[in-house]
Motif scaffolding. Structure first.
Motif, short mmCIF file in Angstrom:
data_model
loop_
_atom_site.label_atom_id
_atom_site.label_comp_id
_atom_site.label_asym_id
_atom_site.label_seq_id
_atom_site.Cartn_x
_atom_site.Cartn_y
_atom_site.Cartn_z
N SER A 170 0.83 -1.20 0.00
CA SER A 170 0.00 0.00 0.00
C SER A 170 0.87 1.26 0.00
CB SER A 170 -0.93 -0.01 1.22
OG SER A 170 -1.67 1.19 1.29
N ILE A 171 1.95 1.23 0.78
CA ILE A 171 2.84 2.38 0.85
C ILE A 171 3.56 2.59 -0.48
CG2 ILE A 171 4.90 3.32 1.99
CD1 ILE A 171 4.02 1.77 4.49
N ALA A 172 4.12 1.53 -1.02
CA ALA A 172 4.88 1.64 -2.27
C ALA A 172 4.02 2.13 -3.42
CB ALA A 172 5.50 0.29 -2.61
N SER A 173 2.75 1.75 -3.41
CA SER A 173 1.85 2.15 -4.50
C SER A 173 1.56 3.66 -4.49
CB SER A 173 0.53 1.37 -4.41
OG SER A 173 -0.18 1.73 -3.23
N GLN A 174 1.79 4.33 -3.35
CA GLN A 174 1.55 5.77 -3.25
C GLN A 174 2.77 6.60 -3.65
OE1 GLN A 174 -0.52 6.95 0.46
NE2 GLN A 174 -0.64 4.76 0.92
N LEU A 175 3.89 5.94 -3.89
CA LEU A 175 5.12 6.66 -4.24
C LEU A 175 5.36 6.61 -5.75
CD1 LEU A 175 7.42 5.24 -1.42
CD2 LEU A 175 6.35 7.51 -1.48
N GLU A 176 6.01 7.65 -6.24
CA GLU A 176 6.38 7.68 -7.65
C GLU A 176 7.49 6.65 -7.89
OE1 GLU A 176 4.94 9.34 -9.99
OE2 GLU A 176 3.55 10.36 -8.62
N PRO A 177 7.45 5.95 -9.03
CA PRO A 177 8.46 4.92 -9.31
C PRO A 177 9.89 5.44 -9.27
CG PRO A 177 6.62 4.74 -10.83
CD PRO A 177 6.42 6.03 -10.07
N GLU A 178 10.08 6.72 -9.66
CA GLU A 178 11.43 7.28 -9.69
C GLU A 178 11.87 7.84 -8.34
OE1 GLU A 178 8.52 10.45 -11.02
OE2 GLU A 178 8.89 8.33 -11.41
N SER A 179 11.02 7.72 -7.32
CA SER A 179 11.38 8.22 -6.00
C SER A 179 12.58 7.47 -5.45
CB SER A 179 10.20 8.08 -5.03
OG SER A 179 9.08 8.81 -5.48
N GLU A 180 13.50 8.22 -4.83
CA GLU A 180 14.68 7.61 -4.23
C GLU A 180 14.74 7.97 -2.76
OE1 GLU A 180 18.15 8.75 -6.36
OE2 GLU A 180 17.62 7.60 -8.16
N GLY A 181 14.76 6.95 -1.92
CA GLY A 181 14.79 7.19 -0.49
C GLY A 181 14.52 5.90 0.26
N ILE A 182 14.22 6.04 1.53
CA ILE A 182 13.98 4.89 2.40
C ILE A 182 12.57 4.96 2.97
CG2 ILE A 182 14.72 3.65 4.47
CD1 ILE A 182 17.47 4.77 4.11
N ILE A 183 11.89 3.82 2.89
CA ILE A 183 10.58 3.70 3.55
C ILE A 183 10.82 3.16 4.95
CG2 ILE A 183 8.32 2.60 3.48
CD1 ILE A 183 8.67 2.30 0.45
N HIS A 184 10.46 3.93 5.94
CA HIS A 184 10.61 3.50 7.33
C HIS A 184 9.30 2.85 7.77
CE1 HIS A 184 14.44 5.67 8.08
NE2 HIS A 184 13.97 6.48 7.12
N ILE A 185 9.38 1.62 8.21
CA ILE A 185 8.19 0.91 8.67
C ILE A 185 8.42 0.45 10.11
CG2 ILE A 185 6.66 -1.07 8.32
CD1 ILE A 185 7.29 -0.97 5.37
N GLY A 186 7.71 1.07 11.01
CA GLY A 186 7.82 0.72 12.42
C GLY A 186 6.44 0.82 13.05
N VAL A 187 6.33 1.66 14.08
CA VAL A 187 5.01 1.92 14.68
C VAL A 187 4.10 2.56 13.64
CG1 VAL A 187 3.78 3.13 16.50
CG2 VAL A 187 6.03 2.13 16.96
N GLY A 188 4.68 3.47 12.86
CA GLY A 188 3.99 4.06 11.72
C GLY A 188 4.85 3.82 10.50
N ALA A 189 4.62 4.58 9.45
CA ALA A 189 5.42 4.42 8.23
C ALA A 189 5.56 5.76 7.54
CB ALA A 189 4.77 3.40 7.31
N TYR A 190 6.77 6.04 7.03
CA TYR A 190 6.96 7.28 6.27
C TYR A 190 8.10 7.08 5.28
CZ TYR A 190 10.89 8.18 9.47
OH TYR A 190 12.05 8.08 10.19
N PHE A 191 8.13 7.92 4.27
CA PHE A 191 9.15 7.86 3.23
C PHE A 191 10.14 8.99 3.45
CE2 PHE A 191 11.17 6.91 -0.64
CZ PHE A 191 11.35 8.08 -1.37
N GLU A 192 11.42 8.66 3.46
CA GLU A 192 12.48 9.64 3.66
C GLU A 192 13.32 9.73 2.38
OE1 GLU A 192 16.40 10.49 6.47
OE2 GLU A 192 15.21 8.66 6.74
N PRO A 193 13.16 10.81 1.60
CA PRO A 193 13.96 10.96 0.37
C PRO A 193 15.44 11.11 0.70
CG PRO A 193 12.08 12.45 0.40
CD PRO A 193 12.21 11.90 1.78
N PHE A 194 16.32 10.65 -0.16
CA PHE A 194 17.76 10.82 0.04
C PHE A 194 18.15 12.29 -0.07
CE2 PHE A 194 18.17 6.34 -1.79
CZ PHE A 194 18.22 5.77 -0.52
#
Length: 263
Positions: free
Chosen positions: A223-247
């Motif tokens: 579900s998280i990956a589907s909301q990101l652009e394919p060319e996005s570069e960064g790290i998806i943090h998955i813990g208590v919550g989830a967020y995307f951190e661009p490089f």
């Protein structure tokens, strides 16, 4: 009035004798049948007729059928009535590759051994060769490969046995559709948390998570990956919550993705 026909005792005696003779013959045949049946059972039990002639093994992929049969101790000289199923099951389940075993006997001379092996969940690299890892943490030292086939992730830097086993267990409980898109799993512990792992996904994303409850946490990944652009570069943090951190960028509010409402 009609006269009743009177049958004399002399006329009845032959019929009574004949009826008694038939009854006695039937009884004799019955007892003789039981006798010969019991004799047949004794002959069957004492003869090669009761020996195992067919041994069927199912569910085996790591071992050849003959190897499983040798481990079970069953031979073609084994009497099918003397087979101790529980002992065979306990013996086979001592093998680190075998999870559960069931044994069935089917008369007159067939034995079926059904195996459920531990699942292959990854690979580990040693001296430029790759060895399969099972869900119980066992490494198949006899099944090395020169290159990865891409059917399971590569585990890297897992130098502690207990951490390695925990990771294998979590991967075994992961849904197949997610396990199949994990390319590598790196153990990247910190001073504060020894359970930190970094994943490289086949769809191009990186994930930082924790070994603890990893199989549950990662269910939100699609579900998280589907909301990101394919060319996005960064790290998806998955813990208590989830967020995307661009490089090399500050995290923007619109780039934070929570798992609220995600099943």
């Amino acid at each position: 009035m009609k006269k009743e026909k009177i049958v004399s005792i002399e006329d009845r005696i032959p019929k009574l004798k004949q009826a008694r003779k038939k009854k006695a013959n039937r009884r004799l045949v019955f007892y003789l049948s039981i006798f010969f049946f019991l004799i047949g059972i004794i002959v069957y039990l004492q003869s090669p007729l009761s020996h195992v002639k067919t041994i069927v093994v199912t569910g085996n992929s790591y071992y050849h059928e003959d190897e499983v049969i040798d481990l079970s101790g069953i031979t073609k000289d084994t009497n099918i009535w003397t087979i101790k199923k529980e002992e065979i099951i306990q013996t086979l389940e001592l093998n680190p590759l075998i999870n559960t075993v069931t044994v069935e006997t089917k008369l007159p001379w067939t034995v079926e051994i059904h195996l459920v092996e531990y699942e292959r969940i990854g690979y580990i690299k040693k001296q430029n060769e790759y060895y399969p890892i099972l869900s119980n943490g066992a490494v198949l030292s006899d099944s090395k490969k020169e290159r990865l086939s891409g059917d399971a992730p590569l585990l890297v830097n897992f130098t502690q046995d207990n951490i390695f086993v925990d990771m294998a267990k979590e991967l075994s409980e992961l849904p197949k559709n997610i396990l199949n898109i994990i390319s590598e799993v790196h153990w990247t512990p910190t001073d504060k948390n020894k359970n930190v792992i970094t994943l490289y996904m086949s769809d191009g994303f990186m994930v930082e998570s924790s070994i603890r409850d990893f199989s549950e946490k990662m269910k939100v990944y699609p579900s998280i990956a589907s909301q990101l652009e394919p060319e996005s570069e960064g790290i998806i943090h998955i813990g208590v919550g989830a967020y995307f951190e661009p490089f090399n960028q500050e995290i923007k509010e619109e780039e934070i993705i929570t798992t609220d409402g995600v099943e």
